[in-house]
Write a protein that holds these residues in place. Sequence first.
Motif, short mmCIF file in Angstrom:
data_model
loop_
_atom_site.label_atom_id
_atom_site.label_comp_id
_atom_site.label_asym_id
_atom_site.label_seq_id
_atom_site.Cartn_x
_atom_site.Cartn_y
_atom_site.Cartn_z
N GLU A 185 2.22 17.13 -14.94
CA GLU A 185 2.98 15.87 -14.96
C GLU A 185 2.44 14.92 -13.88
O GLU A 185 2.21 15.32 -12.73
CB GLU A 185 4.46 16.15 -14.69
CG GLU A 185 5.37 14.97 -14.95
CD GLU A 185 5.57 14.71 -16.42
OE1 GLU A 185 5.71 13.53 -16.79
OE2 GLU A 185 5.60 15.68 -17.20
N VAL A 186 2.23 13.65 -14.29
CA VAL A 186 1.78 12.62 -13.35
C VAL A 186 2.76 11.46 -13.43
O VAL A 186 3.16 11.03 -14.51
CB VAL A 186 0.36 12.12 -13.69
CG1 VAL A 186 -0.03 10.95 -12.79
CG2 VAL A 186 -0.65 13.25 -13.53
N GLY A 187 3.14 10.96 -12.27
CA GLY A 187 4.04 9.82 -12.21
C GLY A 187 3.75 8.99 -10.98
O GLY A 187 2.71 9.13 -10.33
N ALA B 27 0.81 -1.21 0.00
CA ALA B 27 0.00 0.00 0.00
C ALA B 27 0.84 1.26 0.00
O ALA B 27 0.31 2.36 0.01
CB ALA B 27 -0.94 -0.01 1.22
N TRP B 28 2.16 1.11 -0.05
CA TRP B 28 3.07 2.25 -0.05
C TRP B 28 3.27 2.84 -1.46
O TRP B 28 3.96 3.84 -1.63
CB TRP B 28 4.43 1.84 0.51
CG TRP B 28 4.87 0.46 0.11
CD1 TRP B 28 4.76 -0.68 0.85
CD2 TRP B 28 5.47 0.07 -1.14
NE1 TRP B 28 5.26 -1.76 0.15
CE2 TRP B 28 5.71 -1.33 -1.06
CE3 TRP B 28 5.85 0.75 -2.29
CZ2 TRP B 28 6.30 -2.04 -2.10
CZ3 TRP B 28 6.44 0.05 -3.33
CH2 TRP B 28 6.66 -1.33 -3.24
N HIS B 29 2.67 2.22 -2.50
CA HIS B 29 2.73 2.81 -3.85
C HIS B 29 1.98 4.13 -3.86
O HIS B 29 0.88 4.25 -3.29
CB HIS B 29 2.10 1.87 -4.87
CG HIS B 29 2.89 0.62 -5.12
ND1 HIS B 29 4.08 0.63 -5.82
CD2 HIS B 29 2.66 -0.66 -4.77
CE1 HIS B 29 4.54 -0.61 -5.90
NE2 HIS B 29 3.71 -1.42 -5.26
N ALA B 30 2.54 5.15 -4.53
CA ALA B 30 1.95 6.48 -4.50
C ALA B 30 1.80 7.03 -5.92
O ALA B 30 2.59 6.73 -6.82
CB ALA B 30 2.81 7.43 -3.68
N ARG B 31 0.75 7.81 -6.12
CA ARG B 31 0.55 8.59 -7.34
C ARG B 31 0.99 10.01 -7.07
O ARG B 31 0.58 10.61 -6.06
CB ARG B 31 -0.92 8.55 -7.76
CG ARG B 31 -1.25 9.30 -9.05
CD ARG B 31 -2.73 9.11 -9.38
NE ARG B 31 -3.09 9.74 -10.64
CZ ARG B 31 -3.54 11.00 -10.77
NH1 ARG B 31 -3.67 11.77 -9.69
NH2 ARG B 31 -3.86 11.47 -11.95
N GLY C 287 2.15 1.63 -12.02
CA GLY C 287 2.16 3.00 -12.55
C GLY C 287 0.78 3.58 -12.71
O GLY C 287 -0.25 2.92 -12.44
N PHE C 288 0.73 4.83 -13.18
CA PHE C 288 -0.52 5.59 -13.25
C PHE C 288 -0.66 6.26 -14.62
O PHE C 288 -0.52 7.49 -14.74
CB PHE C 288 -0.57 6.61 -12.12
CG PHE C 288 -0.48 5.99 -10.76
CD1 PHE C 288 -1.62 5.55 -10.10
CD2 PHE C 288 0.76 5.80 -10.14
CE1 PHE C 288 -1.53 4.95 -8.85
CE2 PHE C 288 0.85 5.19 -8.89
CZ PHE C 288 -0.30 4.77 -8.25
N LEU D 231 -6.13 6.50 -15.49
CA LEU D 231 -6.12 5.33 -14.61
C LEU D 231 -5.56 5.75 -13.26
O LEU D 231 -4.45 5.39 -12.88
CB LEU D 231 -5.30 4.19 -15.22
CG LEU D 231 -5.90 3.52 -16.47
CD1 LEU D 231 -4.92 2.51 -17.06
CD2 LEU D 231 -7.21 2.83 -16.13
N ASP D 232 -6.34 6.54 -12.54
CA ASP D 232 -5.85 7.11 -11.28
C ASP D 232 -5.60 6.05 -10.22
O ASP D 232 -4.82 6.27 -9.27
CB ASP D 232 -6.86 8.13 -10.73
CG ASP D 232 -6.94 9.38 -11.60
OD1 ASP D 232 -6.13 9.49 -12.56
OD2 ASP D 232 -7.80 10.23 -11.33
#
Length: 637
Positions: free
Chosen positions: A17-19, A7-11, A109-110, A114-115
Amino acid sequence: MTGGTAAWHARIRCGREVGAGFLVTERLLLTCAHVVVRHGTEPVTVSFPGHRDLGDLTARVVDRGPWREDSDDRGDLVVLELAREVSVRPAVFAPPGAAHRAPELVAYGFPSRLDDGVLATYRAVPGPLIADEWMQLEALTAHGQTLVGGFSGAAVTLRDHSVVGMVVSTTGSHVGRMLPVEVMARYWKGLGDLMPAPRPGPDAGRLETLLRRAERVRPDCDPNRLYASAVDLFAPQPERPFTSLRQAAEYVRTEVPDLAAEDRFADGLQRVLDEWAAGRPLRAPGPRGAAPAADHRFADDQYPGHRLTDERHAGHRSVDDRHPGHPYPADGRTARAHAAGSRHEEPVGRVPRGPVGAPASTPGPSWAPIVVELVRSGAGADQVTVEVSAYRGGHRRPVGTRRLPQDAVRSYVQDRVDEAFNHLDRDAEALITFVLPAEWLNEPVAHWACSAYDSTPLGCAHPLVVAERARHRSGRLRHELTKRWQELDGASGVRLHRVECGTRENSRSLRPRLRDAALAGFAAPPAAVREHFATGLHFPVPVLLWRRSDCPDDDHGHHGDRGGPCAGTAFLDRLTESVDGVPPAELPRRVLDLREEAYAADDPEGHWAREVQLLWDDPRCFSEPAACLHSPVAPLG
């Protein structure tokens, strides 16, 4: 993945810019510098798909690599600091180099619209780093998700969710690039404190020597069963059975990502050769958790010509003949005697006694220790250095080393102890040993939960003991303890020497009483009887037990008509009943039984055995002294 181990993955959004990024402490994240290139004029916003309740959080850049918009793309890394700490368990790093042999790597990834994110599966291309900076990634399939915009900064992970690198190049094709963790550590020194020590590579020279020996003596050994004993459930399966030991060894070397599998294969081959040379019936190594494939194509009934049985002992049936597909009994304790007339019986529920190659009659311990060593770090009052190791075949195998704040130690230990079980023989009996400084010996480590998802106390799931760090490392005390334990081998039981509640005995006069003692019990924790406890610790008495909490009674001892013994004396009375006559080598099991009894009681908090702490330290279980705790990443020069 909500609330899960990843659950530590972040948008991450900065302007248009989105990463992606990933949390590495309660407040710090890592991502690519090009994702937040406008951070000077645009806000940086972070969200966690696995923790929607946190909403959008603001962050700022606090450290960075040398990357610039007009540069050559090297050092494309930044460290972000959240405006506040979050209650999300941070990512765990794999040892440097772990990506090379992994059959599958995953990135989260995002892409646009695909938020919630999407997964992509890739593999690392073998070979050197590109320009000593990047590892090339190739998609596993032609139809899967590619590394497109929105994957920059994504953690690249193994199957166990441990991080091996970060995506930095998203071409939209089936090829990409990542910064491996060892390169990331060049650009942010703080990463060195979060990474485990590199795992030592397998001893290829040892395996080659054993293979040549096997080719000379030709033991009757099924390479398929030997392979099954060396790998876990997730290991790749060959398309057809192995026809030689060398073929199986080469498959382990080139196709199995678990580096420890090669050493396990060598360990199994060593045992086969030793038993063959000794003229004993050979016993098949047990598979690690399951047969090598779901269709059981390597089972003995499929290949009757590959019995692990010495023709010179044709009168003896092997264990496999009696239990097809199951080389060991279901209870994992003791193999039944061979068929009538057999002269050889081996225990299979315990590791071999004594060092490898020792005579079978050599007495000694029967445990496979998993060692957790904790020590205060010089990096700060709140920092603790943790090292976890597992012992297999008499040799220490490092599992992980990390410097952590105190409140992060427990979760790290839970994860590494779970991983350490992968290093043990299938039938080994684990002994979890916490090696602690003297001031931490009373810590309730036996009450730590097995994991974030299993609240069972660790001390109720496995035999668990503590050891004092200075005593554990002292050459003099290890020598003395070894002699004491050798004297205790074969003892049917020993008497508990009591240090009574509220004792007024001079600690120096305690020494003669403990001179021949194997077992000392204290009615109070070490801090309450500091000098008396130190006498038992450094004398040294092989086994110490005590009550973790102080006795609340002012008038200690037996009260007679006033209501019986005080809490401390009652504890010693129950302890004496429970451990008198138990062989010292069996005390970890006996204390496990007592802890389970307390855990199952109607009033667990009030059960006397909940307070038991056991210091048990047989140096013969730890044939190699513990390594000095160190920084897991060497200085880069």
